[in-house]
Structures are given as C-alpha cells and as structure tokens.
Design a protein around this motif. Structure first.
Motif, PDB file in Angstrom:
ATOM      1  N   MET A  45       0.826  -1.194   0.000  1.00 60.77           N
ATOM      2  CA  MET A  45       0.000   0.000   0.000  1.00 60.77           C
ATOM      3  C   MET A  45       0.869   1.256   0.000  1.00 60.77           C
ATOM      4  O   MET A  45       0.596   2.186  -0.705  1.00 60.77           O
ATOM      5  CB  MET A  45      -0.923  -0.049   1.225  1.00 60.77           C
ATOM      6  CG  MET A  45      -1.854   1.118   1.311  1.00 60.77           C
ATOM      7  SD  MET A  45      -3.061   1.033  -0.011  1.00 60.77           S
ATOM      8  CE  MET A  45      -4.042   2.412   0.361  1.00 60.77           C
ATOM      9  N   PHE A  46       1.902   1.247   0.836  1.00 62.60           N
ATOM     10  CA  PHE A  46       2.754   2.430   0.924  1.00 62.60           C
ATOM     11  C   PHE A  46       3.464   2.712  -0.395  1.00 62.60           C
ATOM     12  O   PHE A  46       3.610   3.861  -0.790  1.00 62.60           O
ATOM     13  CB  PHE A  46       3.769   2.252   2.050  1.00 62.60           C
ATOM     14  CG  PHE A  46       4.740   3.400   2.143  1.00 62.60           C
ATOM     15  CD1 PHE A  46       4.325   4.631   2.622  1.00 62.60           C
ATOM     16  CD2 PHE A  46       6.046   3.269   1.725  1.00 62.60           C
ATOM     17  CE1 PHE A  46       5.204   5.697   2.703  1.00 62.60           C
ATOM     18  CE2 PHE A  46       6.934   4.323   1.795  1.00 62.60           C
ATOM     19  CZ  PHE A  46       6.510   5.536   2.285  1.00 62.60           C
ATOM     20  N   THR A  47       3.870   1.680  -1.100  1.00 61.02           N
ATOM     21  CA  THR A  47       4.573   1.896  -2.357  1.00 61.02           C
ATOM     22  C   THR A  47       3.654   2.463  -3.421  1.00 61.02           C
ATOM     23  O   THR A  47       4.082   3.237  -4.264  1.00 61.02           O
ATOM     24  CB  THR A  47       5.211   0.594  -2.862  1.00 61.02           C
ATOM     25  OG1 THR A  47       4.200  -0.395  -3.007  1.00 61.02           O
ATOM     26  CG2 THR A  47       6.287   0.116  -1.923  1.00 61.02           C
ATOM     27  N   LEU A  48       2.375   2.101  -3.402  1.00 61.21           N
ATOM     28  CA  LEU A  48       1.423   2.652  -4.361  1.00 61.21           C
ATOM     29  C   LEU A  48       1.215   4.140  -4.115  1.00 61.21           C
ATOM     30  O   LEU A  48       1.193   4.936  -5.054  1.00 61.21           O
ATOM     31  CB  LEU A  48       0.091   1.899  -4.274  1.00 61.21           C
ATOM     32  CG  LEU A  48      -0.994   2.351  -5.242  1.00 61.21           C
ATOM     33  CD1 LEU A  48      -0.528   2.166  -6.676  1.00 61.21           C
ATOM     34  CD2 LEU A  48      -2.283   1.613  -4.985  1.00 61.21           C
ATOM     35  N   VAL A  49       1.104   4.520  -2.854  1.00 62.66           N
ATOM     36  CA  VAL A  49       0.950   5.934  -2.504  1.00 62.66           C
ATOM     37  C   VAL A  49       2.202   6.710  -2.897  1.00 62.66           C
ATOM     38  O   VAL A  49       2.119   7.801  -3.476  1.00 62.66           O
ATOM     39  CB  VAL A  49       0.645   6.092  -0.992  1.00 62.66           C
ATOM     40  CG1 VAL A  49       0.670   7.558  -0.588  1.00 62.66           C
ATOM     41  CG2 VAL A  49      -0.686   5.460  -0.658  1.00 62.66           C
ATOM     42  N   ALA A  50       3.357   6.148  -2.614  1.00 63.33           N
ATOM     43  CA  ALA A  50       4.608   6.813  -2.972  1.00 63.33           C
ATOM     44  C   ALA A  50       4.730   6.958  -4.484  1.00 63.33           C
ATOM     45  O   ALA A  50       5.191   7.997  -4.977  1.00 63.33           O
ATOM     46  CB  ALA A  50       5.791   6.030  -2.424  1.00 63.33           C
ATOM     47  N   VAL A  65       2.226   7.212  -6.665  1.00 68.40           N
ATOM     48  CA  VAL A  65       1.276   8.244  -7.097  1.00 68.40           C
ATOM     49  C   VAL A  65       1.821   9.632  -6.793  1.00 68.40           C
ATOM     50  O   VAL A  65       1.753  10.540  -7.629  1.00 68.40           O
ATOM     51  CB  VAL A  65      -0.103   8.017  -6.437  1.00 68.40           C
ATOM     52  CG1 VAL A  65      -1.022   9.200  -6.678  1.00 68.40           C
ATOM     53  CG2 VAL A  65      -0.737   6.730  -6.955  1.00 68.40           C
ATOM     54  N   VAL A  66       2.372   9.809  -5.607  1.00 69.92           N
ATOM     55  CA  VAL A  66       2.957  11.103  -5.248  1.00 69.92           C
ATOM     56  C   VAL A  66       4.110  11.435  -6.179  1.00 69.92           C
ATOM     57  O   VAL A  66       4.227  12.571  -6.660  1.00 69.92           O
ATOM     58  CB  VAL A  66       3.417  11.100  -3.768  1.00 69.92           C
ATOM     59  CG1 VAL A  66       4.264  12.320  -3.457  1.00 69.92           C
ATOM     60  CG2 VAL A  66       2.219  11.029  -2.852  1.00 69.92           C
ATOM     61  N   TRP A  67       4.951  10.465  -6.477  1.00 73.05           N
ATOM     62  CA  TRP A  67       6.072  10.685  -7.392  1.00 73.05           C
ATOM     63  C   TRP A  67       5.582  11.066  -8.783  1.00 73.05           C
ATOM     64  O   TRP A  67       6.118  11.982  -9.405  1.00 73.05           O
ATOM     65  CB  TRP A  67       6.945   9.435  -7.459  1.00 73.05           C
ATOM     66  CG  TRP A  67       8.163   9.640  -8.299  1.00 73.05           C
ATOM     67  CD1 TRP A  67       9.345  10.167  -7.903  1.00 73.05           C
ATOM     68  CD2 TRP A  67       8.306   9.358  -9.698  1.00 73.05           C
ATOM     69  NE1 TRP A  67      10.220  10.216  -8.962  1.00 73.05           N
ATOM     70  CE2 TRP A  67       9.601   9.732 -10.079  1.00 73.05           C
ATOM     71  CE3 TRP A  67       7.445   8.818 -10.652  1.00 73.05           C
ATOM     72  CZ2 TRP A  67      10.065   9.592 -11.372  1.00 73.05           C
ATOM     73  CZ3 TRP A  67       7.917   8.681 -11.951  1.00 73.05           C
ATOM     74  CH2 TRP A  67       9.209   9.061 -12.296  1.00 73.05           C
ATOM     75  N   LEU A  68       4.539  10.382  -9.276  1.00 74.84           N
ATOM     76  CA  LEU A  68       4.004  10.689 -10.604  1.00 74.84           C
ATOM     77  C   LEU A  68       3.390  12.086 -10.659  1.00 74.84           C
ATOM     78  O   LEU A  68       3.564  12.806 -11.642  1.00 74.84           O
ATOM     79  CB  LEU A  68       2.973   9.634 -11.021  1.00 74.84           C
ATOM     80  CG  LEU A  68       3.527   8.272 -11.395  1.00 74.84           C
ATOM     81  CD1 LEU A  68       2.397   7.287 -11.642  1.00 74.84           C
ATOM     82  CD2 LEU A  68       4.426   8.370 -12.615  1.00 74.84           C
ATOM     83  N   VAL A  69       2.702  12.474  -9.616  1.00 81.21           N
ATOM     84  CA  VAL A  69       2.116  13.817  -9.565  1.00 81.21           C
ATOM     85  C   VAL A  69       3.225  14.871  -9.540  1.00 81.21           C
ATOM     86  O   VAL A  69       3.165  15.873 -10.270  1.00 81.21           O
ATOM     87  CB  VAL A  69       1.175  13.963  -8.351  1.00 81.21           C
ATOM     88  CG1 VAL A  69       0.782  15.413  -8.122  1.00 81.21           C
ATOM     89  CG2 VAL A  69      -0.066  13.100  -8.541  1.00 81.21           C
ATOM     90  N   CYS A  70       4.232  14.672  -8.736  1.00 86.73           N
ATOM     91  CA  CYS A  70       5.359  15.612  -8.682  1.00 86.73           C
ATOM     92  C   CYS A  70       6.093  15.674 -10.016  1.00 86.73           C
ATOM     93  O   CYS A  70       6.478  16.759 -10.469  1.00 86.73           O
ATOM     94  CB  CYS A  70       6.324  15.223  -7.573  1.00 86.73           C
ATOM     95  SG  CYS A  70       5.670  15.503  -5.921  1.00 86.73           S
ATOM     96  N   PHE A  71       6.264  14.539 -10.652  1.00 87.77           N
ATOM     97  CA  PHE A  71       6.919  14.504 -11.961  1.00 87.77           C
ATOM     98  C   PHE A  71       6.098  15.254 -13.004  1.00 87.77           C
ATOM     99  O   PHE A  71       6.646  16.019 -13.804  1.00 87.77           O
ATOM    100  CB  PHE A  71       7.138  13.051 -12.393  1.00 87.77           C
ATOM    101  CG  PHE A  71       7.840  12.916 -13.707  1.00 87.77           C
ATOM    102  CD1 PHE A  71       9.188  13.187 -13.816  1.00 87.77           C
ATOM    103  CD2 PHE A  71       7.135  12.531 -14.840  1.00 87.77           C
ATOM    104  CE1 PHE A  71       9.849  13.072 -15.028  1.00 87.77           C
ATOM    105  CE2 PHE A  71       7.782  12.412 -16.056  1.00 87.77           C
ATOM    106  CZ  PHE A  71       9.136  12.676 -16.157  1.00 87.77           C
ATOM    107  N   ALA A  72       4.779  15.073 -12.991  1.00 83.60           N
ATOM    108  CA  ALA A  72       3.910  15.759 -13.943  1.00 83.60           C
ATOM    109  C   ALA A  72       3.952  17.270 -13.733  1.00 83.60           C
ATOM    110  O   ALA A  72       4.028  18.047 -14.691  1.00 83.60           O
ATOM    111  CB  ALA A  72       2.479  15.240 -13.822  1.00 83.60           C
ATOM    112  N   ILE A  73       3.921  17.703 -12.469  1.00 84.08           N
ATOM    113  CA  ILE A  73       3.988  19.132 -12.168  1.00 84.08           C
ATOM    114  C   ILE A  73       5.334  19.705 -12.595  1.00 84.08           C
ATOM    115  O   ILE A  73       5.395  20.807 -13.162  1.00 84.08           O
ATOM    116  CB  ILE A  73       3.716  19.378 -10.670  1.00 84.08           C
ATOM    117  CG1 ILE A  73       2.250  19.083 -10.362  1.00 84.08           C
ATOM    118  CG2 ILE A  73       4.082  20.802 -10.266  1.00 84.08           C
ATOM    119  CD1 ILE A  73       1.914  19.090  -8.890  1.00 84.08           C
ATOM    120  N   SER A  74       6.396  18.967 -12.375  1.00 84.68           N
ATOM    121  CA  SER A  74       7.725  19.425 -12.801  1.00 84.68           C
ATOM    122  C   SER A  74       7.812  19.555 -14.316  1.00 84.68           C
ATOM    123  O   SER A  74       8.376  20.524 -14.825  1.00 84.68           O
ATOM    124  CB  SER A  74       8.796  18.456 -12.313  1.00 84.68           C
ATOM    125  OG  SER A  74       8.825  18.415 -10.925  1.00 84.68           O
TER     126      SER A  74
END
Length: 74
Positions: free
Chosen positions: A1-6, A8-17
């Motif tokens: 579960m924690f890796t899925l959340v991490a 998603v957060v990484w993908l969102v940060c990458f998209a914003i960057s």
C-alpha cells in the motif's frame, strides 16, 4: 500500500515538474520571439526568466506579457 501511494505522489510531482519546465520554455521563447528589440528589454527579461527560473517565468507572464500584448498586439 505504501509503495502505491509513494508512486502516485512521485508521478504527480513529476507531472507538475514537466508542466513547469514546459511553461518556463514557453515564456523564454515568447520573450525572445516577441519582445521588442529596442533598448535592453529583451535581454533583461530573458535574464530574469533564465536566472529566476519558474518565478521569473511567472513574473514575465503576469507583468510584462499582458502589457506587451496590449501595446503591440502580440
């Protein structure tokens, strides 16, 4: 579960960057292409955008770009 959340957060940060980088390039090209060559305005705004990165691009977008469009129609 924690890796899925991490992930998603990484993908969102990458998209914003990526979007921020595209916006920065867009403002730099807009400045170099449409800013008038009289005086040092083009050089100063290009330096502001390059040296201040995202903040410089935002300042250019909200301060100078509307003024230039109103003045020159570009």
């Amino acid at each position: 579960m924690f890796t899925l959340v991490a992930l998603v957060v990484w993908l969102v940060c990458f998209a914003i960057s990526c979007l921020a980088f595209v916006f920065w390039i867009w403002m730099l090209i807009d400045c170099l292409k449409y800013e008038s060559s009289t005086g040092n305005d083009k050089i100063i705004w290009a330096l502001v955008i390059v040296l201040l990165n995202g903040i410089g691009a935002l300042v250019y977008y909200f301060v100078r770009r509307p003024e230039r469009i109103k003045q020159f129609g570009q």
